[in-house]
Scaffold this active site. Structure first.
Site, mmCIF file in Angstrom:
data_model
loop_
_atom_site.group_PDB
_atom_site.id
_atom_site.type_symbol
_atom_site.label_atom_id
_atom_site.label_comp_id
_atom_site.label_asym_id
_atom_site.label_seq_id
_atom_site.Cartn_x
_atom_site.Cartn_y
_atom_site.Cartn_z
ATOM 1 N N ILE A 174 2.073 4.500 1.780
ATOM 2 C CA ILE A 174 0.615 5.757 2.422
ATOM 3 C C ILE A 174 0.245 4.426 3.092
ATOM 4 O O ILE A 174 -0.304 3.646 2.710
ATOM 5 C CB ILE A 174 0.049 6.212 0.787
ATOM 6 C CG1 ILE A 174 0.399 7.393 0.053
ATOM 7 C CG2 ILE A 174 -0.875 6.601 2.183
ATOM 8 C CD1 ILE A 174 -0.357 6.814 -0.693
ATOM 9 N N GLY A 200 -5.653 4.587 5.175
ATOM 10 C CA GLY A 200 -7.087 5.368 6.274
ATOM 11 C C GLY A 200 -8.089 4.745 7.210
ATOM 12 O O GLY A 200 -7.827 5.194 8.472
ATOM 13 N N VAL A 201 -7.641 3.274 6.787
ATOM 14 C CA VAL A 201 -8.451 2.371 8.132
ATOM 15 C C VAL A 201 -7.536 1.751 9.324
ATOM 16 O O VAL A 201 -7.883 2.199 10.247
ATOM 17 C CB VAL A 201 -8.833 1.074 7.454
ATOM 18 C CG1 VAL A 201 -7.860 0.399 7.312
ATOM 19 C CG2 VAL A 201 -9.656 0.493 8.506
ATOM 20 N N GLU A 230 -7.896 2.856 13.347
ATOM 21 C CA GLU A 230 -7.634 2.199 13.946
ATOM 22 C C GLU A 230 -6.871 2.435 15.197
ATOM 23 O O GLU A 230 -6.923 2.582 16.686
ATOM 24 C CB GLU A 230 -7.214 0.749 13.215
ATOM 25 C CG GLU A 230 -6.614 -0.230 14.337
ATOM 26 C CD GLU A 230 -7.719 -0.999 15.427
ATOM 27 O OE1 GLU A 230 -7.112 -1.347 16.598
ATOM 28 O OE2 GLU A 230 -9.328 -1.083 15.223
ATOM 29 N N HIS A 240 0.680 -1.479 -0.059
ATOM 30 C CA HIS A 240 0.050 0.326 0.219
ATOM 31 C C HIS A 240 0.740 1.500 -0.021
ATOM 32 O O HIS A 240 1.474 1.764 0.955
ATOM 33 C CB HIS A 240 -0.426 -0.160 1.673
ATOM 34 C CG HIS A 240 -1.622 1.067 1.096
ATOM 35 N ND1 HIS A 240 -1.852 2.293 1.498
ATOM 36 C CD2 HIS A 240 -3.386 0.111 0.793
ATOM 37 C CE1 HIS A 240 -3.101 2.501 1.324
ATOM 38 N NE2 HIS A 240 -3.469 1.734 0.631
#
Length: 146
Positions: A53, A56-57, A61, A47
């Site tokens: 990067i 976002g998840v 978290e 990723h």
């Protein structure tokens, strides 16, 4: 609060413990935590290989884990052995800046409301002075049947 104390409060372990240190907190009010983002994070392999990067998840978290530390410290200590603090909702999630290797993510969580074992928190994640993400995070402590 160092990582050893954080690990006493959260069940997460490498590679999923996303809080490295707590730098400030006030019981029943707020907590400020740090996540040092390094190229060695396993998610950067995919990723994205061309431009790493932080997903976002995983930023959300990290915010949820910070709410768990605040909730348990505000209640005087460790969770029960058969309890898990679980993420049950995210509202108004926004991402404003990419988080890349070498960044230091500063996460601030503030208690908005606590009722019947559920907490609602206003959360932000910054890199320096720049907002990376924000969300309203809902979490609940639940006893787990073994």
């Amino acid at each position: 609060m160092m990582v050893q104390e954080i690990m006493e409060l959260l069940p997460h372990r490498y590679p999923f413990l996303l809080i490295d240190r707590v730098v400030d907190w006030a019981p029943n009010e707020y907590l400020v935590a740090i996540k040092n983002v390094t190229f060695n994070e396993p998610f950067f392999q995919g990723h994205f290989p061309v431009r790493p990067i932080m997903p976002g998840v995983l930023i959300t978290e990290a915010m949820a884990q910070a709410t768990g530390v605040l909730a348990f410290r505000s209640n005087g200590g460790k969770p029960k052995d058969n309890a898990l603090y679980m993420l049950v909702g995210l509202d108004d999630v926004t991402f404003r800046r990419m988080v890349e290797p070498g960044d230091q993510l500063t996460i601030r969580v503030e208690i908005k409301r606590m009722a019947r074992g559920m907490g609602i928190f206003n959360c932000t994640a910054h890199v320096g002075d720049e907002l990376a993400a924000r969300a309203t995070v809902k979490c609940v402590a639940k006893e787990v049947i073994e």
